[in-house]
Design an enzyme around this catalytic site. Structure first.
Site, mmCIF file in Angstrom:
data_model
loop_
_atom_site.group_PDB
_atom_site.id
_atom_site.type_symbol
_atom_site.label_atom_id
_atom_site.label_comp_id
_atom_site.label_asym_id
_atom_site.label_seq_id
_atom_site.Cartn_x
_atom_site.Cartn_y
_atom_site.Cartn_z
ATOM 1 N N GLU A 242 0.888 -1.169 -0.081
ATOM 2 C CA GLU A 242 -0.115 -0.058 0.016
ATOM 3 C C GLU A 242 0.729 1.369 0.007
ATOM 4 O O GLU A 242 1.826 1.433 0.768
ATOM 5 C CB GLU A 242 -0.693 0.003 1.150
HETATM 6 P P1 P53 Z 1 -7.898 5.572 4.578
HETATM 7 C C1 P53 Z 1 -2.630 4.047 9.146
HETATM 8 C C2 P53 Z 1 -1.529 4.364 8.541
HETATM 9 C C3 P53 Z 1 -1.264 3.971 7.185
HETATM 10 C C4 P53 Z 1 -2.270 3.038 6.593
HETATM 11 O O1 P53 Z 1 -6.465 4.932 4.747
HETATM 12 C C5 P53 Z 1 -3.641 3.120 7.463
HETATM 13 C C6 P53 Z 1 -3.562 3.638 8.583
HETATM 14 C C7 P53 Z 1 -4.825 3.421 9.388
HETATM 15 O O2 P53 Z 1 -4.913 2.711 10.349
HETATM 16 O O3 P53 Z 1 -4.758 2.159 6.889
HETATM 17 C C8 P53 Z 1 -4.424 1.733 5.667
HETATM 18 O O4 P53 Z 1 -8.861 4.790 3.730
HETATM 19 C C9 P53 Z 1 -5.505 0.507 5.413
HETATM 20 C C10 P53 Z 1 -6.594 0.583 4.230
HETATM 21 C C11 P53 Z 1 -6.696 2.036 4.132
HETATM 22 C C12 P53 Z 1 -5.471 2.705 3.763
HETATM 23 O O5 P53 Z 1 -4.424 2.571 4.532
HETATM 24 O O6 P53 Z 1 -8.356 5.613 6.053
HETATM 25 O O7 P53 Z 1 -4.742 -0.842 5.250
HETATM 26 O O8 P53 Z 1 -7.656 -0.382 4.760
HETATM 27 O O9 P53 Z 1 -7.904 2.108 3.409
HETATM 28 C C13 P53 Z 1 -5.876 4.154 3.727
HETATM 29 O O10 P53 Z 1 -7.379 6.885 3.798
#
Ligand code: P53
Length: 478
Positions: free
Chosen positions: A376
């Site tokens: 990610e």
């Molecule tokens: P949204 C914190 C730090 C890095 C990634 O997040 C994180 C978080 C949240 O705990 O979450 C991941 O959609 C996660 C995905 C999420 C994505 O980051 O809030 O694995 O499910 O959607 C982006 O912007």
């Protein structure tokens, strides 16, 4: 000769999670998951974990972006960008609707067979997370979530069923998505989504946290071992939210404080990759009088279930100042969190730091010497649709380009063994932290809005074509 390029078989792709894209929350025999009882929030407005599906709340994950109904069309768009892989999760509740049934739900299994066949038809290999914030709600209500050791057995059963069923279709697996999010036990959403436990309601949150973690570490190790028996070719990874902590200054106390804080990242990979609890954690438990219940065979289970690679997400870095421990720790931080004056932040306050990605790749590789997988990375932003339908998301291109450049330095200059790169939310989806549609990451725009309007129609953003060229040139044309 100096290697100047990324490896030929580098896995370019994109990432999502079942509950954030699929919708169809009660179709095909699916049971309710914890994501199905999470209301929609916004930046600064927390999502509410309701006691069941209640009137008067909006549940954005129920429909999400209807990937359940439209995956063929979406996969065709991924193929057009040239994806080599696609990371998603298997919704546990499609396979075991309540979580504790003895037999799986065939309709759910068939859905993922069809989905994976569609990907493979286009030459895209599925990369699968077993648990991505979507455990069966029933396991929370009836068993208390991962505090209960019985959940280990349910999760291993679920994992065994899907690893056997898809043993010829999936090679790369991950056990728990961002298992370390729950280290911020002061923020209810994280414990709830990782484990079905709201640590703020626990008498001793840290005691509960480490008991939960022990169960998850044991479950993860059992799944790794079992997976290798099912198919020795499987590569099974852990998954860490890598938000590195920098010392705010070169003051020795700041530097040491950041080292201590990084234990809150490394403890997860230390156990999952090395197979035993690190000394700093055992000392911490001793100091705090925490007693974690373990069974005699657990030590061996952990040692026999070391992961093959480390999957991690990277969005931002944080800076810590030893003198500022009374500061609020923020959503992703740690006491002593202070804004980093050298970087800018997104509209949601996530600090943009491409060099931090190269830093993360280096520190993880130096520590473990195992292959890494960036599963990610991405830029959540409001997108504007122009009158002619164009979406010029140059800010997203800039973010991704800068991160890919740093990633290449880590591989080419530093020699880090990196499997692939799957930017988050390759198609717009429901935000995890806020439940918004408006926080978008995609190369593909989805016409769906927080006021409930939208046709769910898909369109290509400017970044779509950019990413297609990046993949076609194996990262040369940025
Ligand atoms: P949204 C914190 C730090 C890095 C990634 O997040 C994180 C978080 C949240 O705990 O979450 C991941 O959609 C996660 C995905 C999420 C994505 O980051 O809030 O694995 O499910 O959607 C982006 O912007």
């Amino acid at each position: 000769m100096k290697q100047q390029r990324l490896p030929k078989d580098f896995l370019w792709g994109g990432a999502v999670a079942a509950h954030q894209v699929e919708g169809g929350w009660d179709r095909g025999g699916k049971g309710p998951s914890i994501a199905d009882v999470l209301s929609g929030g916004a930046h600064g407005v927390d999502r509410v974990m309701t006691d069941g599906v209640l009137d008067g709340y909006r549940y954005p994950n129920h429909q999400a972006v209807d990937f359940y109904g439209r995956y063929k069309q979406d996969i065709a768009l991924f193929a057009e960008m040239g994806f080599k892989c696609f990371r998603t999760s298997i919704a546990w509740t499609r396979i075991f609707p309540q979580g504790d049934e003895p037999e799986p739900n065939e309709a759910g299994l068939q859905f993922y067979d069809d989905l994976f066949d569609e990907l493979l038809k286009h030459g895209i290999q599925p990369v699968i997370t077993l648990s991505h914030f979507e455990m069966p709600y029933h396991l929370v209500k009836a068993y208390g979530g991962w505090k209960n050791r019985q959940v280990v057995e349910f999760f291993v059963r679920f994992s065994e069923v899907v690893m056997r069923r898809y043993r010829h279709k999936v090679k790369y697996w991950m056990t728990f998505n961002e298992i370390n999010n729950q280290s911020n036990y002061r923020y209810p959403l994280f414990g709830y989504c990782c484990s079905g436990v709201d640590y703020t309601r626990e008498e001793n949150p840290e005691q509960a946290l480490y008991q939960v973690l022990h169960h998850q570490f044991v479950a993860s190790a059992q799944v790794v071992k079992l997976g290798h028996q099912i198919n020795p070719e499987f590569k099974i990874g852990c998954m860490l939210a890598c938000v590195p902590f920098y010392p705010y200054s070169c003051k020795p106390d700041d530097v040491m404080y950041a080292v201590e804080a990084m234990h809150q990242r490394y403890l997860y990979t230390d156990v999952q990759v090395r197979g035993y609890y690190p000394s700093y954690l055992l000392r911490d438990w001793e100091r705090k009088g925490l007693r974690i219940e373990m069974q005699p065979q657990d030590e061996q289970i952990l040692r026999e279930g070391c992961t093959d690679y480390i999957g991690f997400s990277y969005y931002m870095s944080n800076a810590l100042q030893a003198d500022a421990v009374s500061n609020s720790d923020g959503m992703f931080g740690f006491p002593g969190n202070v804004p980093n004056p050298h970087v800018k932040a997104s509209d949601w306050g996530w600090q943009i730091d491409p060099v931090g990605l190269r830093y993360s790749l280096n520190v993880l590789y130096e520590r473990y010497q195992k292959p890494l997988f960036i599963v990610e990375n991405g830029f959540g932003a409001f997108d504007k649709v122009e009158a002619d339908g164009r979406i010029d998301d140059d800010y997203r291109i800039d973010y991704l380009r800068a991160h890919i450049e740093e990633m290449k330095k880590a591989v080419i200059d530093d020699g880090v063994d990196l499997i692939g790169y799957t930017p988050w939310g390759c198609i717009d989806c429901v935000s995890f932290t806020t439940g918004e549609y408006g926080k978008r990451y995609g190369f593909i725009y989805v016409d769906k809005h927080d006021d409930g309007t939208g046709t769910l129609a898909r369109s290509r953003k400017k970044s779509f074509d950019w990413y297609r060229r990046v993949i076609a040139s194996n990262g040369e044309r940025l």
